[in-house]
Design a protein around this motif. Sequence first.
Motif, PDB file in Angstrom:
ATOM      1  N   GLU A 210       4.525 -89.487 -29.203  1.00  6.35           N
ATOM      2  CA  GLU A 210       5.799 -88.781 -29.033  1.00  6.35           C
ATOM      3  C   GLU A 210       6.672 -89.435 -27.972  1.00  6.35           C
ATOM      4  OE1 GLU A 210       5.049 -84.657 -28.340  1.00  6.35           O
ATOM      5  OE2 GLU A 210       3.821 -84.424 -30.152  1.00  6.35           O
ATOM      6  N   ARG A 211       6.096 -90.403 -27.248  1.00 13.35           N
ATOM      7  CA  ARG A 211       6.847 -91.121 -26.218  1.00 13.35           C
ATOM      8  C   ARG A 211       6.677 -92.620 -26.448  1.00 13.35           C
ATOM      9  NH1 ARG A 211       4.905 -90.782 -21.364  1.00 13.35           N
ATOM     10  NH2 ARG A 211       2.834 -89.991 -21.881  1.00 13.35           N
ATOM     11  N   GLY A 212       7.333 -93.399 -25.594  1.00 13.10           N
ATOM     12  CA  GLY A 212       7.194 -94.842 -25.673  1.00 13.10           C
ATOM     13  C   GLY A 212       8.325 -95.503 -26.433  1.00 13.10           C
ATOM     14  N   ASN A 213       8.172 -96.797 -26.684  1.00 11.43           N
ATOM     15  CA  ASN A 213       9.247 -97.579 -27.282  1.00 11.43           C
ATOM     16  C   ASN A 213       9.609 -97.132 -28.692  1.00 11.43           C
ATOM     17  OD1 ASN A 213       9.475 -99.065 -24.986  1.00 11.43           O
ATOM     18  ND2 ASN A 213       8.728-100.982 -25.843  1.00 11.43           N
ATOM     19  N   ALA A 214       8.625 -96.648 -29.456  1.00  6.46           N
ATOM     20  CA  ALA A 214       8.938 -96.173 -30.803  1.00  6.46           C
ATOM     21  C   ALA A 214       9.899 -94.995 -30.727  1.00  6.46           C
ATOM     22  CB  ALA A 214       7.661 -95.780 -31.536  1.00  6.46           C
ATOM     23  N   SER A 215       9.628 -94.087 -29.806  1.00  3.19           N
ATOM     24  CA  SER A 215      10.518 -92.936 -29.618  1.00  3.19           C
ATOM     25  C   SER A 215      11.899 -93.379 -29.149  1.00  3.19           C
ATOM     26  CB  SER A 215       9.903 -91.965 -28.604  1.00  3.19           C
ATOM     27  OG  SER A 215      10.783 -90.903 -28.313  1.00  3.19           O
ATOM     28  N   VAL A 216      11.938 -94.330 -28.210  1.00  2.00           N
ATOM     29  CA  VAL A 216      13.225 -94.839 -27.707  1.00  2.00           C
ATOM     30  C   VAL A 216      14.021 -95.469 -28.847  1.00  2.00           C
ATOM     31  CG1 VAL A 216      14.310 -96.542 -26.186  1.00  2.00           C
ATOM     32  CG2 VAL A 216      12.396 -95.157 -25.351  1.00  2.00           C
ATOM     33  N   ALA A 217      13.354 -96.279 -29.658  1.00  3.13           N
ATOM     34  CA  ALA A 217      14.045 -96.950 -30.771  1.00  3.13           C
ATOM     35  C   ALA A 217      14.673 -95.943 -31.719  1.00  3.13           C
ATOM     36  CB  ALA A 217      13.059 -97.853 -31.518  1.00  3.13           C
ATOM     37  N   ILE A 218      13.911 -94.923 -32.090  1.00  3.51           N
ATOM     38  CA  ILE A 218      14.424 -93.942 -33.049  1.00  3.51           C
ATOM     39  C   ILE A 218      15.527 -93.095 -32.419  1.00  3.51           C
ATOM     40  CG2 ILE A 218      13.843 -91.990 -34.521  1.00  3.51           C
ATOM     41  CD1 ILE A 218      12.774 -94.749 -35.446  1.00  3.51           C
ATOM     42  N   LYS A 219      15.380 -92.723 -31.174  1.00  9.12           N
ATOM     43  CA  LYS A 219      16.418 -91.917 -30.521  1.00  9.12           C
ATOM     44  C   LYS A 219      17.724 -92.700 -30.398  1.00  9.12           C
ATOM     45  CE  LYS A 219      13.361 -88.799 -27.979  1.00  9.12           C
ATOM     46  NZ  LYS A 219      12.816 -88.410 -26.660  1.00  9.12           N
ATOM     47  N   LEU A 220      17.635 -93.993 -30.089  1.00  7.00           N
ATOM     48  CA  LEU A 220      18.849 -94.813 -30.043  1.00  7.00           C
ATOM     49  C   LEU A 220      19.495 -94.892 -31.424  1.00  7.00           C
ATOM     50  CD1 LEU A 220      17.719 -97.760 -27.730  1.00  7.00           C
ATOM     51  CD2 LEU A 220      19.386 -95.985 -27.173  1.00  7.00           C
ATOM     52  N   ALA A 221      18.671 -95.020 -32.458  1.00  9.09           N
ATOM     53  CA  ALA A 221      19.213 -95.077 -33.822  1.00  9.09           C
ATOM     54  C   ALA A 221      19.894 -93.768 -34.188  1.00  9.09           C
ATOM     55  CB  ALA A 221      18.082 -95.386 -34.804  1.00  9.09           C
ATOM     56  N   LEU A 222      19.305 -92.639 -33.794  1.00 13.00           N
ATOM     57  CA  LEU A 222      19.894 -91.343 -34.116  1.00 13.00           C
ATOM     58  C   LEU A 222      21.214 -91.134 -33.375  1.00 13.00           C
ATOM     59  CD1 LEU A 222      16.678 -89.114 -34.089  1.00 13.00           C
ATOM     60  CD2 LEU A 222      17.968 -89.890 -36.090  1.00 13.00           C
ATOM     61  N   LYS A 223      21.287 -91.608 -32.139  1.00 15.29           N
ATOM     62  CA  LYS A 223      22.512 -91.416 -31.355  1.00 15.29           C
ATOM     63  C   LYS A 223      23.649 -92.296 -31.834  1.00 15.29           C
ATOM     64  CE  LYS A 223      20.518 -89.702 -27.090  1.00 15.29           C
ATOM     65  NZ  LYS A 223      20.694 -89.600 -25.649  1.00 15.29           N
ATOM     66  N   THR A 224      23.333 -93.460 -32.356  1.00  8.15           N
ATOM     67  CA  THR A 224      24.370 -94.421 -32.733  1.00  8.15           C
ATOM     68  C   THR A 224      24.588 -94.525 -34.237  1.00  8.15           C
ATOM     69  OG1 THR A 224      22.750 -96.221 -32.794  1.00  8.15           O
ATOM     70  CG2 THR A 224      23.876 -95.834 -30.687  1.00  8.15           C
TER      71      THR A 224
END
Length: 329
Positions: free
Chosen positions: A240-254
Amino acid sequence: MTAMRGCRRTPPVAFEETHAREVPGEPWRREPVLGPVKRAVHAALRRLPVGFAPRLARALAPLVQHLQRRRIYARRLVWTLARLHPDAPLAAAELAAAVRRWWRQAGAVMAEYATVERLRAAGRLEVDDPHGTLAGLPADAPVIFACVHLGPFELCFETVLNTFGREAVGTWQPEPSPAANRILHEMRARYGLYVFPPGQRSARHLHRLVVGDGFDAILFVDEVRERQVHLPAFGRPLPERGNASVAIKLALKTGAPVVPIHVLRSGVARYRLYVGAPLDFRREGVPESATMAGIAALDRHFEPVVRHNLDQWYMLKELRLPDFDPAKV
């Protein structure tokens, strides 16, 4: 090959922000002997033909494997490879051969840092884009490139910047060795890569540059966190954390596409970078659910890729699956 962004921007951040922070006063970090040796070897390999570095590493790999054979990580590596190999159960000779290939690959990765910048010009790098993904990437909006540590994985960074012609930033995990970190810092300065070490300040840089300024992101989703690789999951709960989460959250925001890429060694000093189709996952609904849907899509894409190339997966030594008992190996 892909939509170019014209005159490429430089991230409005001091390049020193990408340097790993060194802790003063820790004797093990001073490397009074090994540090200068590492830098001298790297400098020498930079001046030799690109094929020399991986061949030297392959020649030295059996010695390193022998010296490390009793370490817990080395024994765990053998156990894990035997358990995850797509053709398991392997005969003893097959397993031994696969383990030898892993050690040769790991050594070559370290030596190839001296050649990364020259491989494209030397005609040693090919790009495989069977879905035509690159032609469809937006020229004026961010893309999230998700990677794993297969083959000489630094080529993911270099290729996105200088073959695809993208404006990209990312993150990286510093090595224990300050000398190695300085080598990486100087190499990335030469080819123009801004990647930030772990920390809140780096997270703010990444968010501002991708969400605010429209830079692409390059993120390795099989990073080590809490002494463990969490993705691919190999049957474990998804992280639920880490780079995979960061990647998906950035994709969702942009609204950015998430494009998986990885590198494999196709021969001695020859390499191929594979570009996958943008990941398809449900972006609507509760943000937490959309994030987990994206992480699951990353896992579905990368688990078979890694499983079928375990001998080229550098992070195999960091994978800690349940049921490993060092007393029985």
